[in-house]
Design a protein around this motif. Sequence first.
Motif, PDB file in Angstrom:
ATOM      1  N   UNK A 168      44.865  66.124  30.583  1.00  0.00           N
ATOM      2  CA  UNK A 168      45.941  66.180  29.591  1.00  0.00           C
ATOM      3  C   UNK A 168      47.220  66.747  30.183  1.00  0.00           C
ATOM      4  N   UNK A 169      47.079  67.787  30.996  1.00  0.00           N
ATOM      5  CA  UNK A 169      48.256  68.419  31.593  1.00  0.00           C
ATOM      6  C   UNK A 169      48.970  67.469  32.554  1.00  0.00           C
ATOM      7  N   UNK A 170      48.213  66.757  33.372  1.00  0.00           N
ATOM      8  CA  UNK A 170      48.804  65.813  34.322  1.00  0.00           C
ATOM      9  C   UNK A 170      49.511  64.679  33.586  1.00  0.00           C
ATOM     10  N   UNK A 171      48.848  64.084  32.611  1.00  0.00           N
ATOM     11  CA  UNK A 171      49.460  62.980  31.871  1.00  0.00           C
ATOM     12  C   UNK A 171      50.678  63.447  31.085  1.00  0.00           C
ATOM     13  N   UNK A 172      50.621  64.652  30.541  1.00  0.00           N
ATOM     14  CA  UNK A 172      51.769  65.173  29.795  1.00  0.00           C
ATOM     15  C   UNK A 172      52.976  65.369  30.692  1.00  0.00           C
ATOM     16  N   UNK A 173      52.753  65.849  31.933  1.00  0.00           N
ATOM     17  CA  UNK A 173      53.917  66.020  32.815  1.00  0.00           C
ATOM     18  C   UNK A 173      54.534  64.659  33.142  1.00  0.00           C
ATOM     19  N   UNK A 174      53.704  63.655  33.394  1.00  0.00           N
ATOM     20  CA  UNK A 174      54.234  62.318  33.677  1.00  0.00           C
ATOM     21  C   UNK A 174      55.002  61.789  32.472  1.00  0.00           C
ATOM     22  N   UNK A 175      54.422  61.942  31.287  1.00  0.00           N
ATOM     23  CA  UNK A 175      55.070  61.443  30.073  1.00  0.00           C
ATOM     24  C   UNK A 175      56.408  62.118  29.836  1.00  0.00           C
ATOM     25  N   UNK A 176      56.445  63.434  29.931  1.00  0.00           N
ATOM     26  CA  UNK A 176      57.668  64.170  29.623  1.00  0.00           C
ATOM     27  C   UNK A 176      58.725  64.032  30.709  1.00  0.00           C
ATOM     28  N   UNK A 177      58.279  63.960  31.966  1.00  0.00           N
ATOM     29  CA  UNK A 177      59.227  63.920  33.072  1.00  0.00           C
ATOM     30  C   UNK A 177      59.696  62.509  33.380  1.00  0.00           C
ATOM     31  N   UNK A 178      58.802  61.539  33.277  1.00  0.00           N
ATOM     32  CA  UNK A 178      59.108  60.183  33.757  1.00  0.00           C
ATOM     33  C   UNK A 178      59.285  59.172  32.641  1.00  0.00           C
ATOM     34  N   UNK A 179      58.664  59.430  31.485  1.00  0.00           N
ATOM     35  CA  UNK A 179      58.614  58.393  30.446  1.00  0.00           C
ATOM     36  C   UNK A 179      59.346  58.774  29.170  1.00  0.00           C
ATOM     37  N   UNK A 180      60.071  59.877  29.179  1.00  0.00           N
ATOM     38  CA  UNK A 180      60.875  60.235  28.013  1.00  0.00           C
ATOM     39  C   UNK A 180      60.113  60.814  26.850  1.00  0.00           C
ATOM     40  N   UNK A 181      58.912  61.306  27.082  1.00  0.00           N
ATOM     41  CA  UNK A 181      58.152  61.943  26.007  1.00  0.00           C
ATOM     42  C   UNK A 181      57.008  61.104  25.489  1.00  0.00           C
ATOM     43  N   UNK A 182      56.587  61.413  24.270  1.00  0.00           N
ATOM     44  CA  UNK A 182      55.367  60.838  23.706  1.00  0.00           C
ATOM     45  C   UNK A 182      55.622  59.738  22.682  1.00  0.00           C
ATOM     46  N   UNK A 183      56.884  59.362  22.494  1.00  0.00           N
ATOM     47  CA  UNK A 183      57.216  58.425  21.407  1.00  0.00           C
ATOM     48  C   UNK A 183      56.507  57.084  21.541  1.00  0.00           C
ATOM     49  N   UNK A 184      56.230  56.646  22.771  1.00  0.00           N
ATOM     50  CA  UNK A 184      55.642  55.314  22.964  1.00  0.00           C
ATOM     51  C   UNK A 184      54.112  55.328  22.955  1.00  0.00           C
TER      52      UNK A 184
END
Length: 276
Positions: A168-184
């Motif tokens: 969860x921590x790894x995927x969250x960093x990718x999402x927040x840093x590279x993908x603009x958050x969790x909206x998608x």
Amino acid sequence: MQEADLFQRWPASMQPAKQCLVMGGAGGCSTLHTDMLGWTGWNLLLAGSKHWKFFPPVEEVGEAFDAEVREMGGQFHLGFSCTSPIDMYHTVNGEPCPERVPDPRCGRPSFAPDARRYPAAAGVEPLIEVMQGPNELIIFPAHYFHQTYHYEPTIAIACQMLNKGCLDRVLNQILNFRCGGHASLPLGFWGRPEEEQMKFVLGLVADKLWPGRGHSYLEQMWNGKRGLRHAAWMVNRDEEEEDDEEVLEWIDEEPAAPPSAQPLSRLALRLALGSV
């Protein structure tokens, strides 16, 4: 250990570096840092002895350490690590930068940073300190700030793994840093099987390179049917020839050097420490 490493399921071009050889001289130390993505790190000491310090993964600690963020992850820019200019082993038994290396057999030495230069860091206590000897393996949560000191010349093998505890921590960093958050993220995303979660997030990253085609290309790379070069060629296979050549030239370039370090904002610090 390799069978439990979820990184091994990722396309080779997205996987972090494999095992690396780490050597240190007597009295030397590593930087004070966190590891990229906050994975689970491991370090096997083959020769010598060294001292580890781990510090709490909270924003106040990162700010006290005057930490900087460094983007990492090759061409995909998956995440970042934090690095501090502070040496928490600057003072040994009250003596700044001593010429002689302390002998831990005579009692555990006391280490401290340069309190006059970094007073805030001097007030940070380690969460845990560990003495590592030959043939000992240390496994640790790599989003904790950590630094090592070498009592004698050392040789070690270091690597990382992605397991259920840090997924969860790894995927969250990718999402927040590279993908603009969790909206998608689709509804119920975090309840889906691990492989589906990883494919979806890495597909979002690939979509940054190949808009509208990222998930498709990620699936092909995941199954080993397409390499990164082939996927890049497919982007513009139906477009003008000069566009094909431009994409191939871009993908064949050496990965760009990481940007110069920037002071961490509170948000970036929270991302690095896995608190977002």
